[in-house]
Enzyme design. Structure first.
Site, mmCIF file in Angstrom:
data_model
loop_
_atom_site.group_PDB
_atom_site.id
_atom_site.type_symbol
_atom_site.label_atom_id
_atom_site.label_comp_id
_atom_site.label_asym_id
_atom_site.label_seq_id
_atom_site.Cartn_x
_atom_site.Cartn_y
_atom_site.Cartn_z
ATOM 1 N N ASP A 21 -8.410 42.448 -10.970
ATOM 2 C CA ASP A 21 -8.213 41.488 -9.877
ATOM 3 C C ASP A 21 -9.254 40.368 -9.968
ATOM 4 O O ASP A 21 -9.384 39.567 -9.055
ATOM 5 C CB ASP A 21 -8.318 42.188 -8.511
ATOM 6 C CG ASP A 21 -9.675 42.845 -8.286
ATOM 7 O OD1 ASP A 21 -10.344 43.193 -9.274
ATOM 8 O OD2 ASP A 21 -10.071 43.020 -7.122
ATOM 9 N N TYR A 144 -18.619 46.540 -0.073
ATOM 10 C CA TYR A 144 -19.558 45.596 -0.675
ATOM 11 C C TYR A 144 -20.418 44.914 0.405
ATOM 12 O O TYR A 144 -19.940 44.009 1.100
ATOM 13 C CB TYR A 144 -18.789 44.526 -1.468
ATOM 14 C CG TYR A 144 -18.200 45.004 -2.794
ATOM 15 C CD1 TYR A 144 -18.346 46.325 -3.225
ATOM 16 C CD2 TYR A 144 -17.510 44.134 -3.621
ATOM 17 C CE1 TYR A 144 -17.817 46.753 -4.435
ATOM 18 C CE2 TYR A 144 -16.979 44.550 -4.836
ATOM 19 C CZ TYR A 144 -17.137 45.861 -5.229
ATOM 20 O OH TYR A 144 -16.608 46.284 -6.429
ATOM 21 N N ARG A 146 -22.609 42.220 1.903
ATOM 22 C CA ARG A 146 -22.657 40.817 1.474
ATOM 23 C C ARG A 146 -22.914 39.873 2.641
ATOM 24 O O ARG A 146 -22.558 40.166 3.783
ATOM 25 C CB ARG A 146 -21.331 40.436 0.811
ATOM 26 C CG ARG A 146 -21.430 39.118 0.053
ATOM 27 C CD ARG A 146 -20.641 39.094 -1.195
ATOM 28 N NE ARG A 146 -20.839 40.180 -2.123
ATOM 29 C CZ ARG A 146 -20.037 40.392 -3.160
ATOM 30 N NH1 ARG A 146 -19.014 39.613 -3.375
ATOM 31 N NH2 ARG A 146 -20.280 41.374 -3.996
ATOM 32 N N LYS A 175 -14.953 52.410 -3.326
ATOM 33 C CA LYS A 175 -15.429 51.864 -4.589
ATOM 34 C C LYS A 175 -16.700 51.115 -4.231
ATOM 35 O O LYS A 175 -16.683 50.238 -3.357
ATOM 36 C CB LYS A 175 -14.370 50.928 -5.175
ATOM 37 C CG LYS A 175 -14.827 50.183 -6.394
ATOM 38 C CD LYS A 175 -13.697 49.381 -7.002
ATOM 39 C CE LYS A 175 -14.255 48.494 -8.097
ATOM 40 N NZ LYS A 175 -13.261 47.696 -8.775
ATOM 41 N N ILE A 176 -17.790 51.464 -4.870
ATOM 42 C CA ILE A 176 -19.082 50.922 -4.442
ATOM 43 C C ILE A 176 -19.955 50.701 -5.671
ATOM 44 O O ILE A 176 -19.773 51.367 -6.697
ATOM 45 C CB ILE A 176 -19.718 51.904 -3.402
ATOM 46 C CG1 ILE A 176 -20.919 51.306 -2.703
ATOM 47 C CG2 ILE A 176 -20.018 53.258 -3.988
ATOM 48 C CD1 ILE A 176 -21.327 52.051 -1.413
ATOM 49 N N LYS A 177 -20.878 49.756 -5.578
ATOM 50 C CA LYS A 177 -21.729 49.464 -6.744
ATOM 51 C C LYS A 177 -22.816 50.517 -6.905
ATOM 52 O O LYS A 177 -23.166 51.210 -5.938
ATOM 53 C CB LYS A 177 -22.329 48.064 -6.619
ATOM 54 C CG LYS A 177 -21.220 47.024 -6.649
ATOM 55 C CD LYS A 177 -21.702 45.602 -6.750
ATOM 56 C CE LYS A 177 -20.467 44.706 -6.695
ATOM 57 N NZ LYS A 177 -20.714 43.310 -6.906
ATOM 58 N N GLY A 228 -13.608 47.161 -14.780
ATOM 59 C CA GLY A 228 -12.794 46.071 -15.303
ATOM 60 C C GLY A 228 -13.398 45.510 -16.574
ATOM 61 O O GLY A 228 -13.082 45.945 -17.689
ATOM 62 N N ARG A 229 -14.332 44.573 -16.368
ATOM 63 C CA ARG A 229 -14.875 43.826 -17.508
ATOM 64 C C ARG A 229 -15.460 44.696 -18.597
ATOM 65 O O ARG A 229 -15.379 44.373 -19.778
ATOM 66 C CB ARG A 229 -15.934 42.833 -16.992
ATOM 67 C CG ARG A 229 -15.329 41.710 -16.190
ATOM 68 C CD ARG A 229 -16.364 40.939 -15.423
ATOM 69 N NE ARG A 229 -16.830 41.672 -14.259
ATOM 70 C CZ ARG A 229 -17.775 41.239 -13.420
ATOM 71 N NH1 ARG A 229 -18.350 40.082 -13.636
ATOM 72 N NH2 ARG A 229 -18.125 41.958 -12.377
#
Ligand code: FBP
Length: 262
Positions: A21, A144, A146, A175-177, A228-229
């Site tokens: 996304d 997230y 922010r 989903k978390i960093k 993703g990346r």
């Protein structure tokens, strides 16, 4: 209460999701001539045997034939660009009903914890959570922290607060960093209660470093990763996916997993 069909997203209670996304969130700056093409990504999602492919509505609709019934679909219901530097908020862009029509196995929604617009975000999420549960669809919340009231998006206390909010708002998975603080992060997991935790990928780093991180987060009890990346910016995405899966699902060592790439 309807049964939430979360098992469709799991293999032995663990998961690896492929996120795509970023075209909306970051723009084409993340892409090259290969991964700009959704077909390239979908092929990775299908051949890589992921537990879910995360798409916005547009790509989910237009490329439907290519992936449906081959890899579980997670429709991201909200999103924003990074162009206007306004208060962090990503409004709903796709209905739960539409996600169901597309064959979604789950829906996703980003919550910007600490945003001045937090009440609006929470309200929208709560409605989505109830609607999705009426269909038995699991809800994954991107938690997230922010905005100008958040001094450090990656502090353990902020991530722990975000994880707790995910639980209290009824997310089935968050989903978390990850902040690369293994011992402190155990608290983040505790705060999530029985909400499952998958860790976000982030900008591409060295393969070995990423596999070490994967090993760490699995060791402390995360359910998996939503990446993703790290995968689709890799020169050999399927090899990288296989290496990450080896760590997540087979508890392989980093060296063992590295041998699948080298
Ligand atoms: P990556 O693995 O590429 O970091 O993707 C994870 C993700 O959560 C995406 O789903 C989303 O587009 C992006 O990160 C948003 O991250 P941020 O808001 O920090 O730029």
């Amino acid at each position: 209460m309807k049964k939430i069909r979360i098992e469709r997203l799991l293999t032995n209670e663990k998961a690896l999701f492929l996120a795509y996304d970023q075209g909306l969130e970051h723009g084409p700056i993340d892409f090259n001539i290969h991964n700009i093409n959704p077909d390239y990504l979908i092929n990775i999602g299908v051949k890589g045997g992921f537990n879910g492919l995360i798409l916005q509505k547009g790509i989910a609709e237009k490329y439907h034939e290519n992936y449906i019934k081959k890899v579980p679909l997670i429709v991201k219901l909200n999103g924003k660009t990074n162009i206007p530097r306004i208060f962090p908020i990503a409004k709903q862009l796709c209905s739960v009903k539409k996600a169901v029509e597309l064959g979604a196995a789950a829906v996703g929604y980003t919550i910007f914890v600490g945003s001045p617009l937090e009440p609006e975000i929470f309200k929208e999420f709560s409605k989505i959570q109830e609607e999705a549960h009426e269909y038995g669809l699991p809800v994954i919340a991107w938690m997230y922290p922010r905005g100008r009231f958040v001094a450090n998006e990656l502090s353990t206390s902020m991530l722990a607060y975000a994880a707790r909010i995910g639980l209290e708002l009824g997310a089935d998975m968050i989903k978390i960093k990850y902040n690369d603080k293994k011992e402190d992060y155990r608290w983040v997991l505790k705060c999530a209660g029985n909400t499952k935790v998958v860790v976000a990928g982030g900008p591409k780093i060295e393969d070995k470093e990423f596999l070490k991180r994967t090993k760490e987060v699995m060791k402390i009890g995360c359910t998996g990763m939503a990446v993703g990346r790290e995968i689709w910016q890799h020169d050999s995405p399927l090899k990288m996916a296989a290496a990450i899966k080896k760590v997540i699902f087979e508890d392989a060592s980093v060296d063992e997993a590295m041998s699948l790439i080298e």
